[in-house]
Design an enzyme around this catalytic site. Structure first.
Site, PDB file in Angstrom:
ATOM      1  CB  SER A 104      -0.954   0.037   1.162  1.00 36.12           C
ATOM      2  OG  SER A 104      -1.705   1.198   1.329  1.00 36.12           O
ATOM      3  CE1 TYR A 159      -4.245  -1.714   5.274  1.00 36.74           C
ATOM      4  CE2 TYR A 159      -3.293   0.101   4.516  1.00 36.74           C
ATOM      5  CZ  TYR A 159      -3.724  -1.027   4.424  1.00 36.74           C
ATOM      6  OH  TYR A 159      -4.084  -1.171   2.886  1.00 36.74           O
TER       7      TYR A 159
END
Length: 237
Positions: free
Chosen positions: A129, A142
């Site tokens: 990501s 995250y």
């Protein structure tokens, strides 16, 4: 036939990759927790083999992998914990995010790489990501898991490249998936994807098919795929 083992294949990027690789002639093992979603996927592409298993269940996963020949491993399964300041985050959400996004990917890779090394060939792909490469508020854990995946992929490549094994990290920005479905209401999700400017899962899948199709001596170590019209200065969201 070349085989691909894809985790998190019931929706979003994982589902798109399963369909695209099946259409490209791969024998696809689609892994996920939702049996109904996997059956729907198989109905769409009968050549796909659904495997209902939780990637955090190490014994169950090992039992599945031990009998399979895997040419391409795609570690795609991931979760997004509730958005918010780290100081207010539940310990259970921290544990779940670390387990699914990081530990499960490392353990599954460990189960698969010995057979690739023995054959002197294989390709391992990680869905990372942009949050692992740039700082954003309210996603600290995250981001930590995706940054760790990036570091693991790079070091894994150093370990395995001499054995003919390729490693690729996918770095998506704003992709229109179900990742936020449990933590944002419909209005917030609509605002996030307003204007149809988000990257689509199928866009990522097309890139994966292309990089897997390169000759064995060429390894795309990382590719970033961002919306052309970003909503943040970094271009990732």
């Amino acid at each position: 036939m070349t085989t691909a083992f894809i985790t998190g294949a019931t929706s979003g990027i994982g589902r798109a990759m399963a369909l695209a690789l099946s259409e490209a002639g791969y024998d696809v093992y689609a892994v996920g927790r939702s049996k109904s979603a996997l059956e729907e996927l198989r109905a769409t592409r009968p050549g796909i083999t659904p495997i209902a298993v939780d990637v955090t269940d190490r014994e169950a996963l090992e039992a599945v992998v031990s009998d399979l020949h895997i040419d391409v491993l795609i570690n795609n399964a991931g979760v997004m914990p509730p958005l918010g300041n780290f100081a207010d985050m539940k310990i259970s959400d921290i544990d779940a995010t670390l387990e699914v996004n990081l530990s499960a990917a490392i353990m599954l890779t460990r189960l698969v790489v010995p057979q690739m090394r023995d054959r002197g060939a294989g390709h391992i792909v990680f869905t990372g990501s942009s949050a692992g490469h740039a700082a954003f508020p309210n996603v600290a854990v995250y981001s930590a898991t995706k940054a760790a995946i990036s570091g693991f992929a790079a070091a894994l490549r150093a370990d395995l490249s001499s054995h003919g094994i390729r490693v690729t990290e996918i770095v998506p920005g704003r992709v229109e998936t179900q990742l936020y479905k449990d933590i944002l209401d419909a209005k917030s999700r609509a605002a996030m994807y307003a204007g149809n400017f988000a990257v689509q899962p199928e866009d990522v899948a097309r890139m994966v098919v292309a990089l897997l199709g390169l000759p064995a001596w060429a390894d795309v170590t990382r590719f970033d795929i961002m919306p052309t019209r970003p909503t943040t200065p970094s271009g990732s969201k």
